[in-house]
Design an enzyme around this catalytic site. Structure first.
Site, PDB file in Angstrom:
ATOM      1  NE  ARG A  49      61.050 -53.268 -82.509  1.00  0.00           N
ATOM      2  CZ  ARG A  49      60.068 -54.045 -82.063  1.00  0.00           C
ATOM      3  NH1 ARG A  49      60.188 -54.657 -80.913  1.00  0.00           N
ATOM      4  NH2 ARG A  49      58.942 -54.178 -82.754  1.00  0.00           N
TER       5      ARG A  49
ATOM      6  CE  LYS B 271      60.881 -47.481 -87.026  1.00  0.00           C
ATOM      7  NZ  LYS B 271      62.290 -47.171 -87.439  1.00  0.00           N
TER       8      LYS B 271
ATOM      9  CB  SER C  37      58.046 -50.520 -85.170  1.00  0.00           C
ATOM     10  OG  SER C  37      59.247 -50.324 -85.863  1.00  0.00           O
TER      11      SER C  37
ATOM     12  CG  HIS D 114      58.447 -40.980 -93.770  1.00  0.00           C
ATOM     13  ND1 HIS D 114      58.125 -42.285 -94.032  1.00  0.00           N
ATOM     14  CD2 HIS D 114      59.655 -41.014 -93.156  1.00  0.00           C
ATOM     15  CE1 HIS D 114      59.112 -43.076 -93.607  1.00  0.00           C
ATOM     16  NE2 HIS D 114      60.040 -42.334 -93.083  1.00  0.00           N
TER      17      HIS D 114
ATOM     18  CD1 TRP E  44      62.106 -55.798 -97.078  1.00  0.00           C
ATOM     19  CD2 TRP E  44      60.245 -55.986 -95.846  1.00  0.00           C
ATOM     20  NE1 TRP E  44      61.739 -57.119 -97.048  1.00  0.00           N
ATOM     21  CE2 TRP E  44      60.611 -57.261 -96.308  1.00  0.00           C
ATOM     22  CE3 TRP E  44      59.098 -55.857 -95.051  1.00  0.00           C
ATOM     23  CZ2 TRP E  44      59.875 -58.401 -96.005  1.00  0.00           C
ATOM     24  CZ3 TRP E  44      58.372 -56.979 -94.741  1.00  0.00           C
ATOM     25  CH2 TRP E  44      58.747 -58.247 -95.208  1.00  0.00           C
TER      26      TRP E  44
ATOM     27  N   GLY F  32      57.725 -49.989 -93.220  1.00  0.00           N
ATOM     28  CA  GLY F  32      58.353 -50.793 -94.265  1.00  0.00           C
ATOM     29  C   GLY F  32      59.213 -49.996 -95.240  1.00  0.00           C
ATOM     30  CB  THR F  33      60.803 -46.626 -94.905  1.00  0.00           C
ATOM     31  OG1 THR F  33      59.687 -46.211 -94.128  1.00  0.00           O
ATOM     32  CG2 THR F  33      61.260 -45.522 -95.828  1.00  0.00           C
TER      33      THR F  33
ATOM     34  CD1 TRP G  71      72.361 -42.112 -96.537  1.00  0.00           C
ATOM     35  CD2 TRP G  71      71.962 -43.769 -95.098  1.00  0.00           C
ATOM     36  NE1 TRP G  71      73.561 -42.484 -95.998  1.00  0.00           N
ATOM     37  CE2 TRP G  71      73.351 -43.484 -95.101  1.00  0.00           C
ATOM     38  CE3 TRP G  71      71.489 -44.766 -94.250  1.00  0.00           C
ATOM     39  CZ2 TRP G  71      74.262 -44.183 -94.293  1.00  0.00           C
ATOM     40  CZ3 TRP G  71      72.388 -45.453 -93.460  1.00  0.00           C
ATOM     41  CH2 TRP G  71      73.749 -45.166 -93.480  1.00  0.00           C
TER      42      TRP G  71
HETATM   43  S1  PPS Z   1      61.745 -45.788 -90.894  1.00  0.00           S
HETATM   44  O1  PPS Z   1      62.500 -45.291 -89.694  1.00  0.00           O
HETATM   45  O2  PPS Z   1      60.469 -45.092 -91.068  1.00  0.00           O
HETATM   46  O3  PPS Z   1      62.575 -45.768 -92.094  1.00  0.00           O
HETATM   47  O4  PPS Z   1      61.403 -47.304 -90.514  1.00  0.00           O
HETATM   48  P1  PPS Z   1      60.818 -48.404 -91.508  1.00  0.00           P
HETATM   49  O5  PPS Z   1      61.928 -48.933 -92.334  1.00  0.00           O
HETATM   50  O6  PPS Z   1      59.616 -47.872 -92.194  1.00  0.00           O
HETATM   51  O7  PPS Z   1      60.314 -49.517 -90.505  1.00  0.00           O
HETATM   52  C1  PPS Z   1      61.198 -50.284 -89.712  1.00  0.00           C
HETATM   53  C2  PPS Z   1      60.491 -51.583 -89.410  1.00  0.00           C
HETATM   54  O8  PPS Z   1      60.535 -52.415 -90.595  1.00  0.00           O
HETATM   55  C3  PPS Z   1      61.135 -53.660 -90.249  1.00  0.00           C
HETATM   56  N1  PPS Z   1      61.824 -54.263 -91.388  1.00  0.00           N
HETATM   57  C4  PPS Z   1      61.561 -55.514 -91.819  1.00  0.00           C
HETATM   58  N2  PPS Z   1      60.641 -56.417 -91.412  1.00  0.00           N
HETATM   59  C5  PPS Z   1      60.627 -57.633 -92.035  1.00  0.00           C
HETATM   60  N3  PPS Z   1      61.489 -57.970 -93.018  1.00  0.00           N
HETATM   61  C6  PPS Z   1      62.420 -57.080 -93.473  1.00  0.00           C
HETATM   62  N4  PPS Z   1      63.260 -57.453 -94.436  1.00  0.00           N
HETATM   63  C7  PPS Z   1      62.467 -55.791 -92.866  1.00  0.00           C
HETATM   64  N5  PPS Z   1      63.239 -54.683 -93.039  1.00  0.00           N
HETATM   65  C8  PPS Z   1      62.826 -53.770 -92.125  1.00  0.00           C
HETATM   66  C9  PPS Z   1      62.073 -53.273 -89.109  1.00  0.00           C
HETATM   67  O9  PPS Z   1      62.539 -54.408 -88.417  1.00  0.00           O
HETATM   68  C10 PPS Z   1      61.171 -52.371 -88.293  1.00  0.00           C
HETATM   69  O10 PPS Z   1      60.134 -53.082 -87.633  1.00  0.00           O
HETATM   70  P2  PPS Z   1      60.227 -53.652 -86.129  1.00  0.00           P
HETATM   71  O11 PPS Z   1      58.847 -54.105 -85.785  1.00  0.00           O
HETATM   72  O12 PPS Z   1      60.687 -52.523 -85.255  1.00  0.00           O
HETATM   73  O13 PPS Z   1      61.201 -54.795 -86.179  1.00  0.00           O
END
Ligand code: PPS
Length: 282
Positions: free
Chosen positions: A249, A45, A130, A100, A50, A47-48, A73
């Site tokens: 989200r 949660k 998150s 992770h 992203w 930035g994976t 994935w």
């Molecule tokens: S996981 O399940 O570990 O793979 O999740 P992960 O991708 O690490 O984290 C998910 C959160 O990253 C946010 N996210 C983004 N935020 C901003 N911009 C972009 N482009 C973006 N892509 C993914 C995602 O919305 C989750 O955060 P929250 O706070 O829940 O919105």
């Protein structure tokens, strides 16, 4: 379902059985890293997803084909998950992967290689929020009773991949020198073009202004939310229910302010500050 049914233990860490098994962890241990592999190491949660979007585009000069045709994935698979064995032969060098795992659980070939690492960090309060919402929508994770109960579990490391503090400290203490780049979710939100610039410099890619802008545009929160290759809408609802909470989200910095009570903030900050003593982190 009980915690036992949902998680397996790997060196003391809880891992979801839905996506991990003894064979996948053995496959990760025996995985042969190449010198030009790039691994994104990241606590869940933070930035994976992203980075699964940005990395292939930085590596290929902003050709959008991977993010338009391959689910995240399979595009940048998790080192430790079951899926890797199925797709590894389709990955073209330079291969991008995410993990992770904490540093000390990386496989021997990683240490012997020159493979680079991008370590993504996010404010743990936002990570907890998150993760709380993700635990409610993902059927393969233990559903939290309340945010308070979840914060307690998060601080004790009784969530997938253990304590946030242990994860961050393991990679910060890795001593990988020029092989590792530390980047924060917050700096990516603040100025994605600058973050892409740091990533491309680290990876030795010379991106034009136009290529950088294309990456920024296609890796924005809204673009990813509308991209079925990246928003997890291809996952059946019985596993992840977007009606409970979408995977993408909010994508903002500081959402914890909408969730934490003053007492929760005090407890959370004091535990994290104590465990991060000696680390030069703001
Ligand atoms: S996981 O399940 O570990 O793979 O999740 P992960 O991708 O690490 O984290 C998910 C959160 O990253 C946010 N996210 C983004 N935020 C901003 N911009 C972009 N482009 C973006 N892509 C993914 C995602 O919305 C989750 O955060 P929250 O706070 O829940 O919105």
């Amino acid at each position: 379902m009980s915690s036992e049914d949902l998680y397996l233990r790997h060196h003391g860490l809880l891992l979801p059985r839905e996506t991990h098994c003894a064979q996948s962890l053995r496959f990760a241990q025996e995985f042969k890293f190449r010198d030009d592999d790039v691994t994104v190491a990241v606590y869940p949660k933070s930035g994976t997803t992203w980075m699964q979007e940005i990395l292939p585009l930085v590596l290929n000069g902003a050709d959008l084909t991977p993010i338009q045709t391959v689910p995240n994935w399979d595009r940048v698979p998790w080192l430790e998950e079951k899926r890797l064995a199925l797709v590894v032969d389709q990955l073209k060098s330079p291969r991008g992967m995410v993990t992770h795992l904490p540093y000390h659980l990386m496989p021997p070939s990683f240490h012997a290689s020159k493979a680079k690492v991008i370590y993504v960090m996010r404010d743990p309060k936002d990570v907890a929020v998150s993760s709380y919402h993700f635990h409610k929508m993902a059927q393969f994770l233990e559903t939290p009773a309340t945010l308070d109960e979840f914060i307690g579990r998060f601080l004790q490391g009784k969530v997938m991949f253990g304590k946030w503090t242990d994860h961050v400290k393991s990679w910060r203490g890795s001593g990988l020198g020029g092989r590792i780049l530390f980047i924060t979710y917050e700096e990516m939100v603040q100025d994605l073009a600058a973050a892409v610039g740091r990533l491309s410099a680290f990876l030795g890619r010379d991106l034009s202004e136009e290529a950088t802008q294309r990456i920024v545009e296609h890796c924005s929160f809204n673009a990813m939310k509308n991209n079925c290759m990246s928003n997890f809408s291809l996952v059946p609802k019985v596993y992840m229910d977007p009606d409970t909470s979408p995977f993408l989200r909010k994508g903002i910095v500081g959402d914890w302010k909408n969730h934490f009570s003053p007492e929760q903030l005090a407890t959370f900050s004091s535990v994290i500050r104590k465990e991060m003593e000696g680390e030069s982190l703001e």
